[in-house]
Write an enzyme that holds these catalytic residues in place. Structure first.
Site, PDB file in Angstrom:
ATOM      1  N   SER A  95      39.266  19.573  48.834  1.00 28.32           N
ATOM      2  CA  SER A  95      39.130  18.191  49.732  1.00 28.32           C
ATOM      3  C   SER A  95      38.099  18.319  50.498  1.00 28.32           C
ATOM      4  O   SER A  95      37.342  19.675  50.416  1.00 28.32           O
ATOM      5  CB  SER A  95      40.286  18.247  50.750  1.00 28.32           C
ATOM      6  OG  SER A  95      40.334  19.716  51.489  1.00 28.32           O
ATOM      7  N   HIS A 109      35.887  11.175  53.735  1.00 27.26           N
ATOM      8  CA  HIS A 109      36.849  12.053  53.308  1.00 27.26           C
ATOM      9  C   HIS A 109      37.078  11.928  51.784  1.00 27.26           C
ATOM     10  O   HIS A 109      37.040  10.718  51.404  1.00 27.26           O
ATOM     11  CB  HIS A 109      37.991  11.747  54.047  1.00 27.26           C
ATOM     12  CG  HIS A 109      39.294  12.352  53.591  1.00 27.26           C
ATOM     13  ND1 HIS A 109      40.169  11.396  52.772  1.00 27.26           N
ATOM     14  CD2 HIS A 109      39.855  13.364  53.449  1.00 27.26           C
ATOM     15  CE1 HIS A 109      41.045  12.015  52.191  1.00 27.26           C
ATOM     16  NE2 HIS A 109      41.158  13.345  52.685  1.00 27.26           N
ATOM     17  N   TYR A 112      41.221  15.263  46.003  1.00 29.91           N
ATOM     18  CA  TYR A 112      41.790  15.166  44.609  1.00 29.91           C
ATOM     19  C   TYR A 112      42.800  16.470  44.452  1.00 29.91           C
ATOM     20  O   TYR A 112      42.240  17.540  44.477  1.00 29.91           O
ATOM     21  CB  TYR A 112      40.711  15.128  43.459  1.00 29.91           C
ATOM     22  CG  TYR A 112      39.941  13.586  43.739  1.00 29.91           C
ATOM     23  CD1 TYR A 112      40.849  12.316  43.476  1.00 29.91           C
ATOM     24  CD2 TYR A 112      38.913  13.698  43.970  1.00 29.91           C
ATOM     25  CE1 TYR A 112      40.202  11.324  43.731  1.00 29.91           C
ATOM     26  CE2 TYR A 112      38.330  12.427  44.165  1.00 29.91           C
ATOM     27  CZ  TYR A 112      38.959  11.215  44.121  1.00 29.91           C
ATOM     28  OH  TYR A 112      38.351   9.924  44.201  1.00 29.91           O
ATOM     29  N   ARG A 113      43.821  16.200  43.815  1.00 30.58           N
ATOM     30  CA  ARG A 113      44.761  17.235  43.756  1.00 30.58           C
ATOM     31  C   ARG A 113      45.924  17.226  42.706  1.00 30.58           C
ATOM     32  O   ARG A 113      45.963  16.241  42.007  1.00 30.58           O
ATOM     33  CB  ARG A 113      45.728  17.223  45.151  1.00 30.58           C
ATOM     34  CG  ARG A 113      46.493  15.977  45.251  1.00 30.58           C
ATOM     35  CD  ARG A 113      47.145  15.885  46.770  1.00 30.58           C
ATOM     36  NE  ARG A 113      47.669  14.655  47.042  1.00 30.58           N
ATOM     37  CZ  ARG A 113      47.057  13.646  47.696  1.00 30.58           C
ATOM     38  NH1 ARG A 113      45.708  13.805  48.077  1.00 30.58           N
ATOM     39  NH2 ARG A 113      47.791  12.373  47.807  1.00 30.58           N
ATOM     40  N   HIS A 143      32.163   1.036  47.475  1.00 30.89           N
ATOM     41  CA  HIS A 143      33.355   0.359  46.891  1.00 30.89           C
ATOM     42  C   HIS A 143      32.905  -0.110  45.388  1.00 30.89           C
ATOM     43  O   HIS A 143      33.587   0.395  44.279  1.00 30.89           O
ATOM     44  CB  HIS A 143      33.863  -0.888  47.447  1.00 30.89           C
ATOM     45  CG  HIS A 143      34.922  -0.425  48.426  1.00 30.89           C
ATOM     46  ND1 HIS A 143      36.171  -0.491  48.195  1.00 30.89           N
ATOM     47  CD2 HIS A 143      34.639  -0.245  49.830  1.00 30.89           C
ATOM     48  CE1 HIS A 143      36.859  -0.234  49.511  1.00 30.89           C
ATOM     49  NE2 HIS A 143      35.865   0.004  50.436  1.00 30.89           N
ATOM     50  N   HIS A 173      49.850   2.916  65.156  1.00 29.25           N
ATOM     51  CA  HIS A 173      50.055   2.929  66.691  1.00 29.25           C
ATOM     52  C   HIS A 173      48.799   2.144  67.312  1.00 29.25           C
ATOM     53  O   HIS A 173      48.892   1.741  68.392  1.00 29.25           O
ATOM     54  CB  HIS A 173      50.282   4.030  67.309  1.00 29.25           C
ATOM     55  CG  HIS A 173      49.133   5.176  66.896  1.00 29.25           C
ATOM     56  ND1 HIS A 173      48.917   5.668  65.684  1.00 29.25           N
ATOM     57  CD2 HIS A 173      48.264   5.608  67.680  1.00 29.25           C
ATOM     58  CE1 HIS A 173      47.832   6.676  65.825  1.00 29.25           C
ATOM     59  NE2 HIS A 173      47.216   6.540  66.923  1.00 29.25           N
TER      60      HIS A 173
END
Length: 332
Positions: A95, A109, A112-113, A143, A173
């Site tokens: 990360s 940010h 990858y996991r 993009h 919120h």
């Protein structure tokens, strides 16, 4: 079942991703260097945290690798995938969060996991861009680069995962997205469902869910396919981000821009502490707190009831860039 050497291969690939990102960012910054802090988790596993502070380009940034294992699966996983019961789990990931000094360079940010528990496994992750003074050219370049990496593996990956990103990096919120998005995916396995709606946090009536239903499962997808896809996405980071940072690293700014940058960083803090799955998972599995909270910016401010002045660049951020757009199709 995943390959017998799945854990070793993913671990090696994600460490290599950490290495290449750190090398590329040090070359971009020109002054700052990453300091490594290795750590061990008592229950099993550990990681290496790398943090750059006080650089020329980056006020602070971190690129972390971790791999943890244990016997006790989180209850949420057992509810969704009961066939994992009785198996120990393994989770690994790389990360990154970068907080640039110049307000004209976006925060970015990446994560990858991989998760495995006996016959249950999946890949997840993504990348997203959080600008303060964005341009359409920057959003489109980011993009288009990510889309090209996705398209090399399946034409429906980018449309599905871009929609999922817009949904995931959304502050309910505040009623706004965190930035201009990118891609986000989770629970990707041989079932081939692009947006599984049976997992926590998923919804059955979103654009990502609707798109996934329309295209149906990806047929014949293998562990190897997804492993290659994740590696390509990770390797797309530097060409997606470095040209943007290089373009704006010398842009002039004053107190107004700096104060707005610090105010908008507050949104980053709010999201990571309230919604981010990686933060929540890390804290629930007794991960290293300093590494988990590395994503938070070094300086931040909040202002009561802030409203941008009409017709300003700050207002344009809210009116244009914090609403989902088809940036990969933009041609200015």
């Amino acid at each position: 079942m995943p390959p017998a050497d799945s854990r070793e291969r993913v671990s090696t690939a994600l460490k290599a991703l950490q290495d290449s990102i750190c090398q590329g960012l040090e070359a971009l910054d020109g002054e700052g260097k990453f300091q490594e802090d290795s750590w061990v988790r008592e229950e099993g596993g550990g990681g290496r945290s790398r943090v750059l502070k006080g650089g020329r380009v980056f006020e602070q940034g971190g690129v972390n690798f971790s791999e943890v294992w244990g016997k006790d699966l989180p209850p949420s996983i057992l509810v969704q995938r009961p066939e994992a019961a009785g198996h120990g789990f393994y989770a690994t990931g790389t990360s990154m969060v970068l907080h640039p000094r110049n307000p004209y360079i976006p925060t970015v940010h990446l994560n990858y996991r991989y998760f495995e528990a006996g016959p249950v496994w999946w890949f997840g992750g993504g990348i997203d861009l959080t600008p303060y003074y964005p341009t359409r050219e920057d959003a489109a370049h980011f993009h288009k680069t990510i889309k090209a990496a996705c398209d090399r593996h399946h034409p429906h990956y980018y449309p599905a995962f871009k929609r999922w990103c817009d949904e995931y990096f959304y502050l309910k919120h505040r009623g706004e997205t965190r930035g201009v998005g990118g891609i986000f995916f989770d629970y990707q396995d041989t079932q081939g469902i692009l947006y599984p709606i049976s997992y926590p946090g998923s919804h059955s009536d979103t654009p990502a869910a609707d798109y996934s239903k329309q295209v149906g499962p990806v047929q014949g997808r293998t562990w190897e396919d997804l492993f290659a896809f994740v590696q390509d996405c990770g390797n797309a980071f530097l060409p997606a981000y470095v040209p943007i940072a290089e373009r704006h690293q010398n842009d002039e700014y004053g107190d107004r821009e700096r104060n707005f940058q610090l105010y908008r960083r507050g949104r980053y803090v709010e999201f990571n502490l309230v919604y981010d799955r990686g933060t929540i998972f890390g804290l629930q599995t007794n991960g290293r707190t300093e590494s988990i909270l590395m994503s938070l910016p070094p300086l931040v401010r909040w202002e009561y009831n802030y409203k941008p002045e009409p017709g300003t660049p700050e207002a344009e951020l809210y009116e244009v860039f914090l609403k989902p757009q088809d940036w990969a199709e933009w041609n200015g």
